[in-house]
Design an enzyme around this catalytic site. Sequence first.
Site, PDB file in Angstrom:
ATOM      1  CB  CYS A 330      -0.976  -0.036   1.171  1.00  0.00           C
ATOM      2  SG  CYS A 330      -2.443   0.997   0.941  1.00  0.00           S
ATOM      3  CG  HIS A 427      -3.360  -3.745   3.599  1.00  0.00           C
ATOM      4  ND1 HIS A 427      -2.189  -3.402   4.236  1.00  0.00           N
ATOM      5  CD2 HIS A 427      -3.817  -2.607   3.026  1.00  0.00           C
ATOM      6  CE1 HIS A 427      -1.960  -2.116   4.062  1.00  0.00           C
ATOM      7  NE2 HIS A 427      -2.918  -1.610   3.324  1.00  0.00           N
TER       8      HIS A 427
END
Length: 484
Positions: A330, A427
């Site tokens: 991310c 994630h």
Amino acid sequence: MAKAIMIQGAGSNVGKSMLVAGLCRAALKRGLTVAPFKPQNMSNNAAVTADGGEIGRAQALQARASGLEPHTDMNPVLLKPETDVGAQVIVQGKRFATMKAREYGSRKAELIGPVMESYHRLATSRDLIIIEGAGSPAEINLRAGDIANMGFAEAADCPVVLVGDIDRGGVIAQLVGTDVILPDEDRARIKGFAINKFRGDPSLFADGMTAIEQHTDWAPLGIVSWFEDAWKLPAEDVMDVATRKGGAIKVVVPRLNRIANFDDLDPLAAQPDVTVEIIEAGRPLPADADLVLIPGSKSTIADLAHFRAQGWDVDLHAHVRRGGHVLGICGGYQMLGREIADPEGIEGPAFRVEGLGLLDVTTTMSEHKRLALSKATFNATGDTVTGYEIHIGETVGPDCTNNWLTLDGRPIGAASTDGRIKGCYLHGLFASDPFRASYMESIGAPVQTMHYDTGVDATLDALAQHLEDCLDVDRLFSLAQTVS
């Protein structure tokens, strides 16, 4: 309508989240239908829910303890700090506004409506709701418009159990002082108390329990001994990830100022042959790292500046020259590229900043936030990877053709031509046992077979039994009342 009991703390970090998780699992094992609820949380460690929103990661664990999928109603107000004085306000899973602390303080009373709406929706057709407070009710300077502690308890007419943390010292003063300082109507809501994080022989604190009871007239519910296996549960604070030294394989994680969604680290830390080392500001990245993992960030550009200020950019390039492996997830993925552009000023003034230059990609920030539960494939082995996406920005560039994951038939992620540097927006990918094993083997650091999710559930069962052994859980649950 369900009965409810609210667990409040005599201070921050007294262990409320873990206690609620354990009580939820204890209730489930007794055959009750139970759900967790936290009116207001402050955390950048969020979970994506099946209904397309986000809640605090602790409430996702509590949902799991309750045998439920996480839902936005379990945490209707989530504050995600972006600076020292401001935060993004998430209401019922969606971005509501970005506010400075003073503005939020003056407007938080507006949120009691959606908070109660979420509570009542959650409580329908359930036996018990276990509610977690935030901070301490003794912060009477914050009482006006409060939705986190006694303000919610008043709105819901809910009984309260107050928990003190003996590990910090001064637990008698924590609890008795709270009783002294609260206004009468708030004090009357507290029906019982418990002590948490006791090390040693609990009988040594018997006189302390008596003293607290005599000063407050609250029901003593017990002393919770230190739960040694707490490290096996997903961590709410990034430093909790590093509480246990593991094996010889070293995964190094620079601690960013606005680190976010670091649950990627929990399955690695649970591996007996892996040590996850969190590197604080002012320390160099260790030269003996097998993997440098750059985690997510709530403020990528600001955290990239912080990264450089520590000299970690120099350390990272040295690690790469030595043949080391790097993974950015991310915000960490965005930092690894050539450039990050924020033309609309999403993270502050409109700005372009040079990235770390280890991946040939660029990122452009935009208002749109992608929130999605995702199931991808690890291209190298075909292993399924289940995780979630929670980010702003779009990343493109030549190294995206070296994608190493596939999602719904489309390539995602990017890698250097030699494959030693990788990045992606997904994630939670290390919770997949086959992927975790395959990825670590691909960087020359094979790990033992381990069933992470099974281990989390076993630990929740052990936590529930631990609370049954330490607390009068029957009496605690009997204090719950039906909330209209």
